[in-house]
Design an enzyme around this catalytic site. Structure first.
Site, mmCIF file in Angstrom:
data_model
loop_
_atom_site.group_PDB
_atom_site.id
_atom_site.type_symbol
_atom_site.label_atom_id
_atom_site.label_comp_id
_atom_site.label_asym_id
_atom_site.label_seq_id
_atom_site.Cartn_x
_atom_site.Cartn_y
_atom_site.Cartn_z
ATOM 1 N N GLU A 101 -11.339 10.593 -4.245
ATOM 2 C CA GLU A 101 -11.290 12.032 -3.875
ATOM 3 C C GLU A 101 -12.369 12.781 -4.605
ATOM 4 O O GLU A 101 -13.334 13.354 -3.972
ATOM 5 C CB GLU A 101 -10.118 12.841 -4.145
ATOM 6 C CG GLU A 101 -10.111 14.309 -3.876
ATOM 7 C CD GLU A 101 -8.978 15.030 -4.021
ATOM 8 O OE1 GLU A 101 -7.812 14.857 -3.507
ATOM 9 O OE2 GLU A 101 -8.761 15.951 -5.020
ATOM 10 N N ARG A 105 -8.432 17.850 2.346
ATOM 11 C CA ARG A 105 -9.401 17.675 1.211
ATOM 12 C C ARG A 105 -10.696 17.394 1.669
ATOM 13 O O ARG A 105 -11.509 16.575 1.222
ATOM 14 C CB ARG A 105 -8.770 16.593 0.316
ATOM 15 C CG ARG A 105 -7.512 16.708 -0.432
ATOM 16 C CD ARG A 105 -7.327 17.900 -1.440
ATOM 17 N NE ARG A 105 -6.086 17.780 -2.102
ATOM 18 C CZ ARG A 105 -5.082 18.582 -1.285
ATOM 19 N NH1 ARG A 105 -5.145 19.226 -0.248
ATOM 20 N NH2 ARG A 105 -3.925 18.242 -1.929
ATOM 21 N N SER A 117 -6.293 14.781 -9.007
ATOM 22 C CA SER A 117 -5.791 13.342 -8.170
ATOM 23 C C SER A 117 -7.115 12.562 -8.072
ATOM 24 O O SER A 117 -8.509 13.224 -7.548
ATOM 25 C CB SER A 117 -5.398 13.801 -7.015
ATOM 26 O OG SER A 117 -4.072 14.685 -6.976
HETATM 27 P P1 FAD Z 1 -17.521 20.790 -9.269
HETATM 28 O O1 FAD Z 1 -16.499 19.695 -9.831
HETATM 29 O O2 FAD Z 1 -18.481 21.423 -10.273
HETATM 30 O O3 FAD Z 1 -17.967 20.262 -7.832
HETATM 31 C C1 FAD Z 1 -17.590 19.899 -6.918
HETATM 32 C C2 FAD Z 1 -18.643 19.590 -5.800
HETATM 33 O O4 FAD Z 1 -18.718 20.882 -5.278
HETATM 34 C C3 FAD Z 1 -19.864 18.893 -6.379
HETATM 35 O O5 FAD Z 1 -20.174 18.271 -5.088
HETATM 36 C C4 FAD Z 1 -20.636 20.225 -6.363
HETATM 37 O O6 FAD Z 1 -22.330 20.042 -6.358
HETATM 38 C C5 FAD Z 1 -20.072 21.164 -5.243
HETATM 39 N N1 FAD Z 1 -20.288 22.643 -5.499
HETATM 40 C C6 FAD Z 1 -19.888 23.263 -6.625
HETATM 41 N N2 FAD Z 1 -20.130 24.590 -6.352
HETATM 42 C C7 FAD Z 1 -20.847 24.554 -5.323
HETATM 43 C C8 FAD Z 1 -21.177 25.753 -4.645
HETATM 44 N N3 FAD Z 1 -21.160 27.020 -5.099
HETATM 45 N N4 FAD Z 1 -21.902 25.731 -3.335
HETATM 46 C C9 FAD Z 1 -22.133 24.381 -3.038
HETATM 47 N N5 FAD Z 1 -21.717 23.238 -3.597
HETATM 48 C C10 FAD Z 1 -21.043 23.329 -4.695
HETATM 49 N N6 FAD Z 1 -7.936 20.067 -6.433
HETATM 50 C C11 FAD Z 1 -7.226 20.485 -5.160
HETATM 51 O O7 FAD Z 1 -7.599 20.426 -3.993
HETATM 52 N N7 FAD Z 1 -5.962 20.816 -5.396
HETATM 53 C C12 FAD Z 1 -5.317 20.694 -6.788
HETATM 54 O O8 FAD Z 1 -4.193 21.050 -7.030
HETATM 55 C C13 FAD Z 1 -6.223 20.249 -7.686
HETATM 56 N N8 FAD Z 1 -5.789 20.032 -8.945
HETATM 57 C C14 FAD Z 1 -6.531 19.691 -9.973
HETATM 58 C C15 FAD Z 1 -6.068 19.653 -11.294
HETATM 59 C C16 FAD Z 1 -6.725 19.235 -12.284
HETATM 60 C C17 FAD Z 1 -5.994 19.064 -13.634
HETATM 61 C C18 FAD Z 1 -8.112 19.020 -12.097
HETATM 62 C C19 FAD Z 1 -8.921 18.339 -13.295
HETATM 63 C C20 FAD Z 1 -8.702 18.856 -11.137
HETATM 64 C C21 FAD Z 1 -7.763 19.321 -9.762
HETATM 65 N N9 FAD Z 1 -8.170 19.498 -8.643
HETATM 66 C C22 FAD Z 1 -7.606 20.090 -7.489
HETATM 67 C C23 FAD Z 1 -9.932 19.317 -8.081
HETATM 68 C C24 FAD Z 1 -10.883 20.256 -8.710
HETATM 69 O O9 FAD Z 1 -10.457 21.184 -9.510
HETATM 70 C C25 FAD Z 1 -11.166 20.953 -7.268
HETATM 71 O O10 FAD Z 1 -11.764 20.233 -6.180
HETATM 72 C C26 FAD Z 1 -12.073 22.294 -7.465
HETATM 73 O O11 FAD Z 1 -12.238 23.003 -6.309
HETATM 74 C C27 FAD Z 1 -13.356 21.668 -7.908
HETATM 75 O O12 FAD Z 1 -14.275 22.930 -8.495
HETATM 76 P P2 FAD Z 1 -15.509 22.703 -9.394
HETATM 77 O O13 FAD Z 1 -15.920 24.184 -9.690
HETATM 78 O O14 FAD Z 1 -15.010 22.322 -10.689
HETATM 79 O O15 FAD Z 1 -16.151 21.843 -8.661
HETATM 80 P P1 NAP Z 2 4.408 16.108 -5.745
HETATM 81 O O1 NAP Z 2 5.058 17.503 -5.740
HETATM 82 O O2 NAP Z 2 5.242 15.210 -6.632
HETATM 83 O O3 NAP Z 2 4.602 15.501 -4.192
HETATM 84 C C1 NAP Z 2 4.052 14.138 -4.097
HETATM 85 C C2 NAP Z 2 2.967 14.147 -2.771
HETATM 86 O O4 NAP Z 2 3.805 14.320 -1.686
HETATM 87 C C3 NAP Z 2 1.970 15.387 -2.982
HETATM 88 O O5 NAP Z 2 0.673 14.684 -2.869
HETATM 89 C C4 NAP Z 2 2.331 16.267 -1.781
HETATM 90 O O6 NAP Z 2 1.188 16.077 -0.705
HETATM 91 C C5 NAP Z 2 3.441 15.486 -0.833
HETATM 92 N N1 NAP Z 2 4.515 16.253 -0.583
HETATM 93 C C6 NAP Z 2 5.292 16.846 -1.379
HETATM 94 N N2 NAP Z 2 6.117 17.731 -0.555
HETATM 95 C C7 NAP Z 2 5.749 17.862 0.377
HETATM 96 C C8 NAP Z 2 6.139 18.696 1.940
HETATM 97 N N3 NAP Z 2 7.003 19.339 1.549
HETATM 98 N N4 NAP Z 2 5.227 18.502 2.782
HETATM 99 C C9 NAP Z 2 4.275 17.843 2.977
HETATM 100 N N5 NAP Z 2 3.723 17.026 1.766
HETATM 101 C C10 NAP Z 2 4.510 17.060 0.970
HETATM 102 O O7 NAP Z 2 2.948 16.326 -6.140
HETATM 103 P P2 NAP Z 2 2.371 16.505 -7.300
HETATM 104 O O8 NAP Z 2 1.307 15.685 -7.847
HETATM 105 O O9 NAP Z 2 3.357 17.166 -8.271
HETATM 106 O O10 NAP Z 2 1.166 17.941 -6.884
HETATM 107 C C11 NAP Z 2 1.893 19.123 -6.489
HETATM 108 C C12 NAP Z 2 0.741 19.617 -5.750
HETATM 109 O O11 NAP Z 2 -0.492 19.908 -6.499
HETATM 110 C C13 NAP Z 2 0.466 18.803 -4.451
HETATM 111 O O12 NAP Z 2 0.170 19.676 -3.333
HETATM 112 C C14 NAP Z 2 -0.965 18.088 -4.715
HETATM 113 O O13 NAP Z 2 -1.904 17.829 -3.763
HETATM 114 C C15 NAP Z 2 -1.645 19.152 -5.759
HETATM 115 N N6 NAP Z 2 -2.412 18.774 -6.815
HETATM 116 C C16 NAP Z 2 -3.886 18.168 -6.198
HETATM 117 C C17 NAP Z 2 -4.575 17.790 -7.425
HETATM 118 C C18 NAP Z 2 -5.902 17.091 -6.932
HETATM 119 O O14 NAP Z 2 -6.532 16.926 -7.658
HETATM 120 N N7 NAP Z 2 -6.234 17.124 -5.541
HETATM 121 C C19 NAP Z 2 -4.204 17.637 -8.639
HETATM 122 C C20 NAP Z 2 -2.864 17.788 -9.024
HETATM 123 C C21 NAP Z 2 -1.963 18.508 -7.922
HETATM 124 P P3 NAP Z 2 -0.225 16.998 -0.934
HETATM 125 O O15 NAP Z 2 -0.941 16.518 -2.056
HETATM 126 O O16 NAP Z 2 -0.811 16.771 0.263
HETATM 127 O O17 NAP Z 2 0.143 18.382 -1.027
#
Ligand code: FAD
Ligand code: NAP
Length: 341
Positions: A336, A165, A241
Site C-alpha cells: 500500500e 485505496r 497497513s
Molecule cells: P505522505 O506519506 O507524506 O505522502 C503520501 C503520498 O502522497 C506521497 O506520494 C506524496 O508525494 C503524496 N502527497 C502528499 N501530499 C501531497 C499533496 N498535497 N499533493 C500531491 N501529492 C501529495 N490510511 C488509510 O487510508 N486509512 C487508515 O485508517 C490509515 N491508518 C493509518 C494508521 C497509521 C498508524 C499510519 C502510520 C498510517 C495510516 N494510514 C491510513 C496511511 C496514511 O496515514 C495515509 O495514507 C495518509 O493519508 C498519508 O498522509 P501523509 O500526509 O502522511 O502523506
Molecule cells: P478490522 O476492524 O479488524 O477488520 C479487518 C478487515 O476487515 C478490515 O481491513 C476491513 O476492511 C474489513 N472489514 C471489517 N468489517 C467490515 C465490514 N462491515 N464491511 C466491509 N469490510 C469490513 O480492521 P482494523 O485493522 O482494526 O482496521 C480498522 C479500520 O481502520 C479498517 O477500515 C482499516 O482499513 C482502517 N485502517 C487502515 C490502515 C491503513 O494504513 N490503510 C491502518 C489502520 C487501520 P477495510 O480495511 O477495507 O476497511
C-alpha cells in the site's frame, strides 16, 4: 524567492522513522511559491517529492532533487445551508486536527476517519478509508496545481477516479497534480452515521450507554479502537497497513472458505475483499521479529521498525510475507505505501 536547506535528515518527517537525507529541502507556504518551485524543478530537470506527514512513504537513504514539505494552512466555509456544508481546507493541515475541528464546529461526516496520520492534501492520494467511510464519500472537490501547465485546476470527486485505496493521483497520473486544498461536503445532521463495522457499532453502544449515538460517540469509539490495536508512530515506527486487502472472485472466495473456514472476507462490487491481516496471521507472522524490523503483535497487517530498521529490511520482510501468503492461499498481496524514489 526560493531558498533551500541542504542535506536535511527526514527521520522525524516520516512515520517509519527511517533516516533519509534530502539533497534539497523547502517548505511550501504559498501558491505562488509552489508555482515557482515546480517551474524551477522543470527548468533544472530535478525530481520533486511533495511530503505531507510521511505516513505512507518508505524513503531511501538519499533523496535526490527536492523534497517540499506541504505547509499551506487554513480553512473556510464555502457553502452553508440546511442540507450540506462545504468546508475548504488547505493541503498542509493535519488530518486528525481537521476532523476534530469539524466536530467542534458541529459539522459531521469525518468522524469514522479520526486518528489517521498525515495531511489533508495527501488524503485523496489513496482515497483514505476506515470503518466503512472513504474520503470520496465526504469530498466535494479539490484544487490542485497541474505540474505540466502550471495552472490551478478544480477537480470534482467524479474526476478523481477514486477506488479502493487508490485514485487518479496514485496510480493513473502520479506525477501530474499537487493538491493544494480539499473541499469537504459535511452535514449538521446528527443522525447520518456509518456503523456497519461491527466492532465500531459495539464500541459506540458501550460508550453511549442509554444515550442516542452521536458523531462524537463515533469519534471516541474510533479513537479507542485505533489506540487499542495500532502502534503509535511516535513510539514505534510504522506506516499503518503495509498491504491492501486483496480482492478475489466469488468462486475463489468460496474455494478458499471451504479450505479455511475461519477466513475473513466481505462481499464487494467485484467479488470478495479478504482481510489481509488474517491471511498474514494465519501464516504465522504476527509478532515476528527479525533484524531491525518486525510484524506488530496486535495487527499482522502492520510492519514495524524495531528502532534500527531500514528500508531494505522492511522490503525483504514484506517480500517474505507476500511469498508465504501466496504459497498458502494463492493470493497476491499488493504493497500500500509508496517507495520513494
Ligand atoms: P505522505 O506519506 O507524506 O505522502 C503520501 C503520498 O502522497 C506521497 O506520494 C506524496 O508525494 C503524496 N502527497 C502528499 N501530499 C501531497 C499533496 N498535497 N499533493 C500531491 N501529492 C501529495 N490510511 C488509510 O487510508 N486509512 C487508515 O485508517 C490509515 N491508518 C493509518 C494508521 C497509521 C498508524 C499510519 C502510520 C498510517 C495510516 N494510514 C491510513 C496511511 C496514511 O496515514 C495515509 O495514507 C495518509 O493519508 C498519508 O498522509 P501523509 O500526509 O502522511 O502523506
Ligand atoms: P478490522 O476492524 O479488524 O477488520 C479487518 C478487515 O476487515 C478490515 O481491513 C476491513 O476492511 C474489513 N472489514 C471489517 N468489517 C467490515 C465490514 N462491515 N464491511 C466491509 N469490510 C469490513 O480492521 P482494523 O485493522 O482494526 O482496521 C480498522 C479500520 O481502520 C479498517 O477500515 C482499516 O482499513 C482502517 N485502517 C487502515 C490502515 C491503513 O494504513 N490503510 C491502518 C489502520 C487501520 P477495510 O480495511 O477495507 O476497511
Amino acid at each position: 524567492m526560493l531558498s533551500f536547506d541542504e542535506n536535511v535528515n527526514l527521520a522525524a518527517l516520516n512515520t517509519f522513522g527511517f533516516g533519509a537525507i534530502a539533497e534539497k529541502f523547502i517548505q511550501i507556504e504559498s501558491h505562488e511559491m509552489l508555482v515557482a518551485l515546480v517551474d524551477y524543478c522543470q527548468h533544472h530537470q530535478l525530481p520533486l517529492l511533495v511530503l505531507g506527514g510521511g505516513s505512507n512513504l518508505i524513503l531511501a537513504e538519499k533523496i535526490p532533487g527536492i523534497v517540499a514539505l506541504m505547509a499551506l494552512r487554513g480553512q473556510e466555509l464555502t457553502q452553508d445551508n440546511e442540507h450540506e456544508v462545504h468546508l475548504k481546507v488547505a493541503a498542509g493541515e493535519n488530518w486528525h486536527e481537521t476532523v476534530v475541528s469539524t466536530l467542534n464546529q458541529g459539522l459531521y461526516g469525518l468522524e469514522n476517519l479520526a486518528l489517521i496520520p498525515g495531511t489533508v492534501g495527501a488524503a485523496p492520494m489513496q482515497n483514505i478509508g476506515a470503518y466503512g467511510v472513504e474520503l470520496k464519500d465526504r469530498m466535494f472537490s479539490l484544487e490542485a496545481l497541474d505540474r505540466e501547465t502550471l495552472q490551478f485546476v478544480t477537480l470534482k470527486t467524479s474526476d478523481c477516479q477514486f477506488g479502493y485505496r487508490d485514485s487518479l493521483f496514485k496510480s493513473i497520473c502520479p506525477e501530474k497534480y499537487i493538491i493544494v486544498s480539499v473541499t469537504f461536503a459535511l452535514t449538521r445532521a446528527l443522525d447520518q452515521l456509518e456503523l456497519s463495522y461491527l466492532a465500531l457499532k459495539d464500541t459506540c453502544e458501550r460508550i453511549a450507554g442509554q444515550e442516542k449515538i452521536t458523531p462524537w460517540h463515533v469519534f471516541e469509539a474510533v479513537c479507542d479502537l485505533r489506540r487499542s490495536k495500532l502502534p503509535d508512530p511516535r513510539r514505534i515506527g510504522n506506516v499503518g497497513s503495509f498491504f491492501k486487502n486483496p480482492k478475489v472472485s466469488l468462486n475463489e472466495y468460496e474455494h478458499l472458505k471451504s479450505e479455511f473456514p475461519n477466513l475473513i472476507g466481505f462481499p464487494d462490487a467485484e467479488g470478495y475483499k479478504l482481510a489481509a491481516g488474517w491471511l498474514i496471521e494465519h501464516c504465522g507472522w504476527k509478532g515476528y521479529q527479525t533484524e531491525g524490523v518486525g510484524v506488530f503483535e496486535k495487527q499482522a497487517l502492520v510492519l514495524i521498525n524495531l528502532g534500527s530498521g531500514n528500508r531494505q529490511q522492511i522490503a525483504a520482510l514484506a517480500e517474505r510475507i507476500q511469498d508465504s501468503v501466496y504459497q498458502c492461499f494463492n493470493v497476491s498481496l499488493e504493497v500500500e505505501p509508496r517507495f520513494y524514489p
